[in-house]
Motif scaffolding. Structure first.
Motif, PDB file in Angstrom:
ATOM      1  N   VAL B  77       0.815  -1.226   0.000  1.00 47.98           N
ATOM      2  CA  VAL B  77       0.000   0.000   0.000  1.00 47.98           C
ATOM      3  C   VAL B  77       0.844   1.269   0.000  1.00 47.98           C
ATOM      4  O   VAL B  77       0.650   2.167   0.812  1.00 47.98           O
ATOM      5  CB  VAL B  77      -1.034   0.017   1.156  1.00 47.98           C
ATOM      6  CG1 VAL B  77      -2.110  -0.992   0.878  1.00 47.98           C
ATOM      7  CG2 VAL B  77      -0.439  -0.227   2.516  1.00 47.98           C
ATOM      8  N   VAL B  78       1.769   1.357  -0.955  1.00 45.53           N
ATOM      9  CA  VAL B  78       2.626   2.530  -1.073  1.00 45.53           C
ATOM     10  C   VAL B  78       2.010   3.543  -2.035  1.00 45.53           C
ATOM     11  O   VAL B  78       1.615   4.634  -1.645  1.00 45.53           O
ATOM     12  CB  VAL B  78       4.037   2.140  -1.550  1.00 45.53           C
ATOM     13  CG1 VAL B  78       4.929   3.384  -1.610  1.00 45.53           C
ATOM     14  CG2 VAL B  78       4.638   1.095  -0.641  1.00 45.53           C
ATOM     15  N   GLN B 194      -4.442   3.850   2.444  1.00 44.75           N
ATOM     16  CA  GLN B 194      -3.241   4.686   2.318  1.00 44.75           C
ATOM     17  C   GLN B 194      -2.394   4.287   1.119  1.00 44.75           C
ATOM     18  O   GLN B 194      -1.176   4.408   1.158  1.00 44.75           O
ATOM     19  CB  GLN B 194      -2.363   4.595   3.580  1.00 44.75           C
ATOM     20  CG  GLN B 194      -3.101   4.600   4.878  1.00 44.75           C
ATOM     21  CD  GLN B 194      -3.639   5.968   5.225  1.00 44.75           C
ATOM     22  OE1 GLN B 194      -2.971   6.954   5.027  1.00 44.75           O
ATOM     23  NE2 GLN B 194      -4.865   6.032   5.694  1.00 44.75           N
ATOM     24  N   ALA B 195      -3.046   3.777   0.064  1.00 44.96           N
ATOM     25  CA  ALA B 195      -2.289   3.424  -1.136  1.00 44.96           C
ATOM     26  C   ALA B 195      -2.553   4.486  -2.181  1.00 44.96           C
ATOM     27  O   ALA B 195      -3.608   4.507  -2.794  1.00 44.96           O
ATOM     28  CB  ALA B 195      -2.719   2.055  -1.656  1.00 44.96           C
ATOM     29  N   GLY B 196      -1.604   5.379  -2.364  1.00 43.65           N
ATOM     30  CA  GLY B 196      -1.860   6.551  -3.193  1.00 43.65           C
ATOM     31  C   GLY B 196      -1.954   6.295  -4.693  1.00 43.65           C
ATOM     32  O   GLY B 196      -1.561   7.146  -5.491  1.00 43.65           O
ATOM     33  N   SER B 298      -0.133   8.404   5.597  1.00 44.83           N
ATOM     34  CA  SER B 298       0.773   8.279   4.490  1.00 44.83           C
ATOM     35  C   SER B 298      -0.013   7.834   3.266  1.00 44.83           C
ATOM     36  O   SER B 298       0.294   6.876   2.615  1.00 44.83           O
ATOM     37  CB  SER B 298       1.896   7.272   4.807  1.00 44.83           C
ATOM     38  OG  SER B 298       1.429   6.224   5.608  1.00 44.83           O
ATOM     39  N   ALA B 299      -1.103   8.608   2.983  1.00 43.14           N
ATOM     40  CA  ALA B 299      -2.002   8.238   1.886  1.00 43.14           C
ATOM     41  C   ALA B 299      -1.344   8.418   0.517  1.00 43.14           C
ATOM     42  O   ALA B 299      -1.520   7.595  -0.376  1.00 43.14           O
ATOM     43  CB  ALA B 299      -3.284   9.052   1.965  1.00 43.14           C
ATOM     44  N   VAL B 410       6.199   4.116   3.001  1.00 40.04           N
ATOM     45  CA  VAL B 410       5.067   3.604   2.210  1.00 40.04           C
ATOM     46  C   VAL B 410       4.044   4.700   1.939  1.00 40.04           C
ATOM     47  O   VAL B 410       2.843   4.507   2.058  1.00 40.04           O
ATOM     48  CB  VAL B 410       4.395   2.354   2.844  1.00 40.04           C
ATOM     49  CG1 VAL B 410       5.387   1.221   2.916  1.00 40.04           C
ATOM     50  CG2 VAL B 410       3.803   2.609   4.188  1.00 40.04           C
ATOM     51  N   VAL B 411       4.526   5.874   1.521  1.00 40.16           N
ATOM     52  CA  VAL B 411       3.643   7.015   1.300  1.00 40.16           C
ATOM     53  C   VAL B 411       3.156   7.068  -0.143  1.00 40.16           C
ATOM     54  O   VAL B 411       1.958   7.135  -0.403  1.00 40.16           O
ATOM     55  CB  VAL B 411       4.350   8.334   1.662  1.00 40.16           C
ATOM     56  CG1 VAL B 411       3.434   9.514   1.387  1.00 40.16           C
ATOM     57  CG2 VAL B 411       4.774   8.312   3.110  1.00 40.16           C
ATOM     58  N   GLY B 412       4.093   7.072  -1.077  1.00 40.41           N
ATOM     59  CA  GLY B 412       3.697   7.089  -2.472  1.00 40.41           C
ATOM     60  C   GLY B 412       3.754   8.448  -3.127  1.00 40.41           C
ATOM     61  O   GLY B 412       3.521   8.564  -4.324  1.00 40.41           O
TER      62      GLY B 412
HETATM   63  K     K Z   1       0.758   5.059   0.812  1.00 43.04           K
END
Ligand code: K
Ligand code: K
Lengths: 466, 466
Positions: B77-78, B194-196, B298-299, B410-412
């Motif tokens: 979920v990055v 939170q997976a951008g 960390s969406a 794991v922000v994206g």
């Molecule tokens: K993320």
């Protein structure tokens, strides 16, 4: 040291001093205030002296901010230069800078040593820097002998280095003896005090491949960065490392490892860089790599152009500058023991130990927390300082962060933008140098002196970590 | 969850499970190995699925590294994208990504919750995520109810957000209902987990000033980043904050403060930037500022061009990404409680307290050390990762460090260079995403599970700090 005796009557010196110490130790505020005031006054005096027209070379102008920046950089033994030390200042100006460096270097070592004594008296630190410390209470004699010892040790290293450098400048280059002597003395004092001021516009770049210049500078810089208590312990027990106190063991081992890491880092990353190590012979590359592996902690000379290093090297150098040198030395940064303590906490956690044990000793939880506090606050200052400097200049993040870390770590290395910063930037760097010089030292002593037990117990509760 | 029951016989399920737990708790290795293996297998399956020709849109080619990168980014979920999610993948490919996100998000939350249970069982953590936890030992029923609760909570937030987004996409823009529904569902699932990932090539930049899109995304992202135990506690005791457990109090307060700091930082630094907030109306600036104050934790969506932000903003965003979201959530970073614990240690030190007391509770020394370990190791990984990526690309330090922090946290978010990294860079980022997703969670649990008392005492000795 003088400020500690102010207001005391001569005839009952010892009693008065003991009473004053008694009053000082329960609170960290008095010593911290005295120290900050002393450095502030010193900087003001230095600024005033550098503003003298005779301190500036003919054809140059010295603004107040230039003088303030240079005086702070010299007294805080940083070495960042807003103007070219080699040409902007007259001989008198250079002498003023050298005096500020010597006074600042001795001052910070004595100050840190006094803090060490206060802390050791309060919490039982095994710090053997005066013969009397452990056997009875502290008297003025201890402080005087401490000051004398610090001065003697500094002069010894400076004298040996000055002789070697003078000989080389005189015999190996086209300098007259007076020139060579002045260069030798100046760079010896600057090197032992970790003040990276140089009388050459390109710092040590003209001598990158000359071991007769670089090695004495490296050795005295390493010695100076070990710190006074370590040098004392080494002189006393050089051949019996097992009997060294924990502080000495940690400082020597960690410093050694950091030197190796720095050397490998610079040499590996810059070996083929045509603007740094590239043009040198293999021997020259190794020498310059060793030089630049040593200088971040925190002597601050450069023998190749830091501004031409690639950004991975800059980042690695920033880490080394942030860690800095040994406690109770003229070096800056969070100090190698602070860094080592963080690693020991890590190792203890990884092993699942409930206590942090190092070489047969337990590190008290309060000491661990002091290390963490110093590291965290320093990191916070660097990040905020970088953000502020980014908003008031047009330079990029790597260059700006390097400048901030170098100032806060009192290192003096720069990618070359120092003279081109706007006045607000010079003021910010001045503040960072002041904070970096006195912050970690004062903070750590203040934290140690403020320790107290709480009279009540609360139930434990664990938030989830990670 | 399934892996925990492997090898167990059905008829003595409860006994077997209890025995297995008993075997697991003294050592962290077994659960850590199972988890790492499960995620690794998941990534391999995802990579295989994305390599299917039908997963790629006509006219595009998917290399193995692209598929590996995308599968890792989705399952962890990055949200970093080596290829443009909107056009590179077919509808099937996008469905695969969505499934990976959902499985990965549920998986990491359940995993962290199980770790929380194991730790709580071992050290008495007051973690009320199943009704039974405190009254009796753990059984399979607890784990099943935990899994169900996690899934139910996720679906609730995703469904509400999907309805709101679908309505807006359908009524406010020129999309057909099926299109709007797909966009609504995809971005709702991505936001809560939170997976951008976005189905628009410019992420949310087309909706920067549309509160009907941005606010639901912000709210569900904030909720998702609070973490499962906090959401459970909030649902149970929303109106009696005094009775919240310490973890909930710390998470809510710290998250709130970080949101405010992020909002002020972005808005203040970017207000007049003609390439980011500049062209928006004041209301739009505030909305986009709030959006970008939220997304680092960390969406990972962006509503303005991150690559055009000034470097002070990038640095501030890096700090926020490094801190991340709440524990036992789909958010990454070192977690807000970890960060808060570091601050509490600082405050306790500054006050001279021998213990770290927070809101009427004492934080055990081991928990403090766990926080420090997680933060230090993470910092080390980011620094080393940045240095390595710098040496294998031609991009500058700010861009590279941003990419590394975003991957490890794991922000994206990205300055836009992700697709242009060389294959070695993609592999490194893949490894960082994997490490960042599982590292802090597993490490913290492993450290907590490994705690043991030492049977011997050593004399204390204090090195000098600072
Ligand atoms: K993320
Ligand atoms: K220096």
């Amino acid at each position: 040291m003088v400020s500690w005796t102010l207001g005391m009557r001569r005839r009952r010196r010892r009693d008065g001093f003991a009473r004053m110490l008694h009053k000082l130790t329960p609170t960290w505020r008095a010593p911290a205030r005295i120290v900050l005031t002393a450095f502030f006054v010193g900087i003001m005096i230095g600024t005033g002296l550098l503003m003298l027209p005779a301190a500036t070379a003919p054809g140059y102008q010295t603004t107040f901010v230039d003088a303030l920046f240079t005086a702070t950089s010299a007294l805080c033994v940083v070495g960042l230069a807003a103007v070219d030390t080699a040409v902007h200042w007259s001989f008198l100006g250079q002498v003023i800078i050298l005096c500020l460096v010597q006074v600042g270097g001795l001052g910070i070592m004595m100050l840190a040593a006094v803090f060490g004594l206060l802390v050791s008296r309060r919490v039982g630190l095994r710090l053997q820097i005066t013969a009397q410390t452990e056997s009875h209470g502290l008297g003025l004699g201890d402080f005087r002998s401490l000051a004398l010892n610090v001065a003697r040790l500094s002069l010894f290293f400076e004298a040996v280095t000055a002789v070697l450098l003078t000989a080389r400048f005189w015999l190996g280059y086209d300098y007259t003896f007076p020139q060579a002597l002045w260069f030798g003395v100046f760079h010896a004092v600057a090197a032992f005090n970790q003040a990276g001021f140089a009388l050459f516009s390109d710092s040590m770049m003209g001598f990158a491949a000359d071991p007769w210049i670089c090695l004495p500078v490296i050795v005295t810089a390493i010695a100076g960065a070990l710190g006074f208590p370590v040098l004392v312990e080494l002189r006393r027990r050089l051949r019996t490392p097992r009997r060294w106190n924990l502080h000495t063991k940690i400082t020597v081992i960690t410093s050694g490892l950091l030197l190796v890491v720095g050397f490998l880092l610079i040499t590996a990353l810059e070996w083929n860089n045509p603007n740094t190590l590239g043009p040198l012979s293999p021997g020259g590359k190794l020498l310059a790599g060793f030089f630049h592996g040593t200088m971040p902690r925190s002597a601050g000379f450069n023998s190749v152009d830091v501004g031409q290093m690639n950004e991975a090297t800059l980042l690695g150098t920033m880490v080394l500058m942030f860690i800095g040198g040994g406690s109770v030395s003229t070096a800056g940064g969070i100090k190698v023991t602070t860094f080592a303590l963080l690693l020991f906490v890590l190792v203890a956690e990884a092993r699942g130990d409930s206590k942090v044990n190092v070489m047969g000793r337990t590190i008290p939880a309060t000491t661990q927390r002091q290390a963490i506090s110093v590291a965290l606050i320093s990191l916070g200052v660097v990040v905020v300082g970088t953000m502020v400097l980014l908003t008031i200049t047009d330079f990029g993040l790597p260059v700006v962060m390097f400048e901030v870390v170098s100032a806060f770590g009192v290192v003096g290395l720069s990618t070359g933008v120092t003279p081109d910063l706007p006045p607000a930037g010079h003021v910010l760097i001045t503040a960072l140098m002041f904070a970096g010089r006195l912050g970690p030292v004062t903070l750590a002593a203040a934290l140690a002196l403020r320790e107290r037990s709480l009279r009540y117990e609360l139930p434990e509760e664990r938030p989830i970590v990670g």
